[in-house]
Design an enzyme around this catalytic site. Structure first.
Site, PDB file in Angstrom:
ATOM      1  N   GLY A 206       0.896  -1.323  -0.136  1.00 39.36           N
ATOM      2  CA  GLY A 206      -0.017   0.013   0.046  1.00 39.36           C
ATOM      3  C   GLY A 206       1.064   1.255   0.090  1.00 39.36           C
ATOM      4  N   PRO A 207       0.177   2.397  -0.218  1.00 40.47           N
ATOM      5  CA  PRO A 207       0.938   3.692  -0.297  1.00 40.47           C
ATOM      6  C   PRO A 207       1.648   3.862   1.259  1.00 40.47           C
ATOM      7  CG  PRO A 207      -1.206   4.200  -0.861  1.00 40.47           C
ATOM      8  CD  PRO A 207      -1.145   2.662  -0.286  1.00 40.47           C
ATOM      9  N   GLY A 209       2.814   5.618   4.688  1.00 39.48           N
ATOM     10  CA  GLY A 209       2.012   6.228   5.597  1.00 39.48           C
ATOM     11  C   GLY A 209       0.787   5.979   5.688  1.00 39.48           C
ATOM     12  N   THR A 210       0.418   4.591   5.470  1.00 43.31           N
ATOM     13  CA  THR A 210      -0.957   3.918   5.709  1.00 43.31           C
ATOM     14  C   THR A 210      -1.117   2.871   6.913  1.00 43.31           C
ATOM     15  OG1 THR A 210      -0.559   2.199   3.981  1.00 43.31           O
ATOM     16  CG2 THR A 210      -2.023   4.108   3.416  1.00 43.31           C
ATOM     17  N   LYS A 212       1.350   0.340   7.684  1.00 45.96           N
ATOM     18  CA  LYS A 212       1.894  -1.146   7.626  1.00 45.96           C
ATOM     19  C   LYS A 212       2.920  -1.413   8.541  1.00 45.96           C
ATOM     20  CE  LYS A 212       3.523   0.173   3.320  1.00 45.96           C
ATOM     21  NZ  LYS A 212       2.857   1.500   3.153  1.00 45.96           N
ATOM     22  N   THR A 213       3.766  -0.617   9.190  1.00 43.89           N
ATOM     23  CA  THR A 213       4.702  -0.740  10.082  1.00 43.89           C
ATOM     24  C   THR A 213       3.985  -1.056  11.458  1.00 43.89           C
ATOM     25  OG1 THR A 213       6.306   0.734   9.033  1.00 43.89           O
ATOM     26  CG2 THR A 213       6.645  -0.019  11.257  1.00 43.89           C
ATOM     27  N   GLU A 427     -10.038  32.862  -8.983  1.00 45.74           N
ATOM     28  CA  GLU A 427     -10.661  31.826  -7.779  1.00 45.74           C
ATOM     29  C   GLU A 427     -12.189  31.655  -7.921  1.00 45.74           C
ATOM     30  OE1 GLU A 427      -8.782  29.715  -6.245  1.00 45.74           O
ATOM     31  OE2 GLU A 427      -6.965  30.617  -7.356  1.00 45.74           O
ATOM     32  N   HIS A 430     -13.557  29.380 -10.925  1.00 44.85           N
ATOM     33  CA  HIS A 430     -13.442  28.060 -10.411  1.00 44.85           C
ATOM     34  C   HIS A 430     -14.635  27.768  -9.763  1.00 44.85           C
ATOM     35  CE1 HIS A 430      -9.218  26.992 -11.848  1.00 44.85           C
ATOM     36  NE2 HIS A 430      -8.677  27.880 -11.054  1.00 44.85           N
ATOM     37  N   ASP A 504      -3.595  24.896 -13.442  1.00 45.80           N
ATOM     38  CA  ASP A 504      -4.895  24.340 -14.006  1.00 45.80           C
ATOM     39  C   ASP A 504      -4.704  23.624 -15.308  1.00 45.80           C
ATOM     40  OD1 ASP A 504      -5.910  25.797 -11.734  1.00 45.80           O
ATOM     41  OD2 ASP A 504      -6.271  27.689 -12.938  1.00 45.80           O
TER      42      ASP A 504
HETATM   43  P1  ADP Z   1       3.861   2.740   6.851  1.00 47.46           P
HETATM   44  O1  ADP Z   1       4.745   1.863   7.066  1.00 47.46           O
HETATM   45  O2  ADP Z   1       2.506   2.137   6.071  1.00 47.46           O
HETATM   46  O3  ADP Z   1       4.616   3.805   5.880  1.00 47.46           O
HETATM   47  P2  ADP Z   1       3.638   3.657   9.424  1.00 47.46           P
HETATM   48  O4  ADP Z   1       2.875   2.488  10.010  1.00 47.46           O
HETATM   49  O5  ADP Z   1       4.896   3.877   9.654  1.00 47.46           O
HETATM   50  O6  ADP Z   1       3.097   3.787   8.052  1.00 47.46           O
HETATM   51  O7  ADP Z   1       2.569   5.015   9.748  1.00 47.46           O
HETATM   52  C1  ADP Z   1       3.520   6.056   9.973  1.00 47.46           C
HETATM   53  C2  ADP Z   1       2.425   6.902  11.195  1.00 47.46           C
HETATM   54  O8  ADP Z   1       1.112   7.227  10.609  1.00 47.46           O
HETATM   55  C3  ADP Z   1       1.908   6.111  12.216  1.00 47.46           C
HETATM   56  O9  ADP Z   1       2.984   6.274  13.248  1.00 47.46           O
HETATM   57  C4  ADP Z   1       0.640   6.679  12.927  1.00 47.46           C
HETATM   58  O10 ADP Z   1       0.940   7.798  13.640  1.00 47.46           O
HETATM   59  C5  ADP Z   1       0.187   7.178  11.525  1.00 47.46           C
HETATM   60  N1  ADP Z   1      -0.860   6.069  11.079  1.00 47.46           N
HETATM   61  C6  ADP Z   1      -0.765   5.578   9.869  1.00 47.46           C
HETATM   62  N2  ADP Z   1      -1.934   4.719   9.668  1.00 47.46           N
HETATM   63  C7  ADP Z   1      -2.703   4.925  10.732  1.00 47.46           C
HETATM   64  C8  ADP Z   1      -4.067   4.083  11.119  1.00 47.46           C
HETATM   65  N3  ADP Z   1      -4.787   3.275  10.568  1.00 47.46           N
HETATM   66  N4  ADP Z   1      -4.204   4.541  12.432  1.00 47.46           N
HETATM   67  C9  ADP Z   1      -3.576   5.357  13.075  1.00 47.46           C
HETATM   68  N5  ADP Z   1      -2.612   5.890  12.915  1.00 47.46           N
HETATM   69  C10 ADP Z   1      -2.012   5.640  11.511  1.00 47.46           C
HETATM   70 ZN    ZN Z   2      -6.574  28.307 -11.052  1.00 45.41          ZN
END
Ligand code: ADP
Ligand code: ZN
Length: 606
Positions: A206-207, A209-210, A212-213, A427, A430, A504
């Site tokens: 997945g992208p 910051g979602t 995974k860690t 603006e 738009h 745009d």
């Molecule tokens: P990835 O490993 O997917 O890049 P991380 O697990 O490191 O992302 O997430 C980074 C931070 O984003 C986490 O420390 C948390 O604060 C926040 N975060 C991301 N997803 C969630 C979630 N589903 N619920 C709560 N916090 C989240």
């Molecule tokens: Zn514009």
């Protein structure tokens, strides 16, 4: 990994402190023993002292042509030049002076320097011994990674930070798939009884910051097992073979602590398709070692490998074969409900008003990842502190979304009056084109406060549903016309055009091209893809396929599509000229107009 540095550092402190004391001590003491030296006197004074029985010990040094002696009265060492005196020996006998063949000890500078060096060596030895002891102790406890100098032995166990599934908001499907893994780690017998084998690897895709860690840690936390972790990029080392050695090391430690989770973040760093990159033997060697380790698992040995990737399509097929990462769990960007839950989880850690409308914030932050939402909450709390309040408000949250999405408000960028008028009309153009077409998302807010990102104005539209998964052709055409509205308003009001529409134009071209070459929305070409999407999760770049003639024809069609939508926008604005003027004046004066104020003025004209 904060703990890592501390034991080492405090050691260094002790050590440095001890060395400093020795050095200072020696500097103070050295002059004292080297200067307990030698006072020179005349030969006749010496003879007088001998006769007065004031001389304790004498040494004759004919080679140096001198006589060294000590006195009975004080500690001083005296010397005098030797004089041709045959009676000397007799006179010394008479005076009962002891004269030995031994050298009267003077503290020589060389001797004191040697003792100084010796002390340093002693302390170096003691210091090293202490540091070895301390490191051994620290290495025995969990949750730390240590570099033991040259031996490079590492402990890969890490803390799960007490995370469990309830800390990961949204992501219900991912949690559901991982529940089985947790259950297996808790009751392996249940699975063995049926003869079922767990997959040895689960790939979280997945992208960025979602979460995974977070999910990987939560699995270890839920199953209450050790958590081994390493990032793929850490495996790739300068020296050939070092990465493979790390992999061996990691799995050796993991097997000793089974059942456990091994988490490899950014596995793409080592798991890229082999043979693509030229001459990266080290990476291939590392990957091969990883594959070997995974194959070497004899059935259910309790080591579960989780890995994270945001480029699953670039991974080597060998990694995805059965027996390796044969299960994939998708960790997608959160939907409206997920965003709301994530906001709540993070907001519970900061002080805030009771009346926060999370749903509204979540709708405004469409497309944000979990990490970005966590950032938005933190930014809101920071804003509250900056303004001397002790709790974040709804306004703080909304403002911080704009900060994250459009950059900080630029405090001292000054627009000329003429520029401010143009930006206002642009603006409103738009927003008005959006409002006058059915099916476009309502306007939430328009500002003409410049942002550090370079945007001079900013129109925020918020879709009621939060996320749109499917777009109809009409819907995309509406978007095109809305994007064209800015430039169209400039032309309608001032009969001239500016550079302000460059972003745009870029987005319109992209969208129009995608409609024709990806989405099959062109009458001429129908459902043929002329573009290949390269990377689903990072940036979504596309590369063109098809003949040069087709490309030229596509280009012509893009120009036509954009032109039609531009004309549509212009017509809307000409037909609503008075409304356009009134709204633009309002925005020019107030610099910000909310969706509600906007709709009030629009409704006056209906
Ligand atoms: P990835 O490993 O997917 O890049 P991380 O697990 O490191 O992302 O997430 C980074 C931070 O984003 C986490 O420390 C948390 O604060 C926040 N975060 C991301 N997803 C969630 C979630 N589903 N619920 C709560 N916090 C989240
Ligand atoms: Zn514009």
């Amino acid at each position: 990994m904060k703990q890592v540095n501390n034991p080492k550092r405090s050691l260094l402190y002790y050590y440095g402190f001890a060395m400093l004391i020795i050095v200072i001590f020696n500097f103070i003491a050295m002059p004292w023993y080297s200067e307990r030296h030698v006072q020179q006197i005349n030969y006749d004074s010496f003879m007088t002292m001998v006769d007065d029985r004031q001389v304790a010990e004498v040494q004759l040094q004919p080679s140096e042509n001198q006589i060294i002696f000590t006195s009975t009265e004080d500690d001083t060492v005296y010397k005098t030049a030797m004089v041709e005196d045959p009676n000397l020996t007799q006179r010394l006998f008479d005076a009962d002076v002891a004269f030995t063949g031994e050298i009267i000890e003077q503290a020589s500078p060389i001797a004191s320097f040697l003792s100084f060096v010796f002390q340093i060596l002693l302390f170096v030895a003691i210091g090293q011994w202490i540091s070895r002891m301390l490191l051994k102790k620290a290495g025995g406890s969990n949750a730390m990674q240590f570099n033991l100098g040259k031996s490079n032995a590492r402990v890969y166990v890490q803390s799960t930070d007490g995370l469990s599934f309830k800390d990961v908001a949204g992501q219900d499907e991912a949690k559901e798939s991982l529940t089985e893994v947790v259950d297996f780690l808790n009751n392996p017998k249940k699975y063995q009884a049926v003869g079922a084998k767990m997959p040895s690897g689960v790939l979280l895709v997945g992208p960025p910051g979602t979460g995974k860690t977070m999910l990987a840690k939560a699995v270890a936390g839920e199953a209450n097992v050790s958590f081994f972790s390493m990032s793929g990029s850490e495996f790739v080392e300068m020296f050939a073979g070092a990465g493979a050695a790390k992999v061996r090391d990691l799995f050796k430690q993991a097997k000793e602590k089974a059942p456990c989770i091994v988490f490899i973040d950014e596995i793409d760093a080592i798991g890229k398709k082999r043979g693509q990159a030229i001459g990266n033997d080290e990476r291939e060697q590392t990957l091969n070692q990883l594959l070997t380790e995974m194959d070497g698992f004899e059935g259910n040995n309790g080591v579960m490998i989780l890995a994270a990737s945001n480029q699953p399509e670039s991974l080597d097929p060998a990694l995805l074969r059965p027996g390796r990462f044969d299960r994939q769990v998708r960790v997608e960007l959160p939907d409206l409900k997920g965003r709301e839950d994530i906001l709540k989880v993070h907001a519970s850690k900061v002080q805030h008003d009771d009346s926060i409308d999370y749903n509204k914030i979540a709708r405004m932050a469409s497309g944000a990842s979990g990490a970005e939402l966590a950032n938005i909450v933190n930014e809101a709390a920071l804003r509250a502190v900056r303004q001397g309040r002790n709790a974040a408000t709804q306004n703080d949250f909304e403002e911080s979304i704009e900060t994250i999405m459009a950059g900080e408000q630029k405090k001292n960028a000054i627009l000329s009056d003429k520029e401010k008028w143009i930006v206002s009309y642009h603006e409103i153009g738009h927003a008005l084109v959006a409002a006058k077409q059915s099916g476009s998302a309502p306007v939430e807010k328009i500002t003409i406060i410049p942002r550090t990102s370079g945007a001079l104005g900013y129109t925020m539209q918020v879709s009621e549903k939060g996320n749109d998964y499917l777009h109809s052709k009409e819907n995309l055409e509406t978007q095109l016309a809305t994007l064209a509205g800015g430039r169209a308003a400039e032309e309608v009001a001032f009969n001239s055009i500016t550079t302000g529409a460059s972003n745009d134009i870029e987005r319109m071209t992209q969208l129009a091209r995608a409609m024709i070459s990806q989405y099959g929305m062109s009458d001429t070409f129908g459902m043929v893809a002329f573009e290949q999407r390269n990377n689903q999760y990072l940036g979504n770049e596309a590369s063109a396929t098809g003949s040069a003639e087709t490309q030229a024809a596509i280009d012509r069609e893009i120009v036509e599509l954009v032109g039609t939508q531009y004309d549509k926008a212009k017509t809307i604005l000409i037909n609503n000229r008075e409304l356009l003027d009134e709204l633009s004046h309002f925005l020019y004066n107030e610099e910000t107009i909310t969706g509600q104020q906007f709709m009030e003025i629009v409704n006056k004209y209906n």
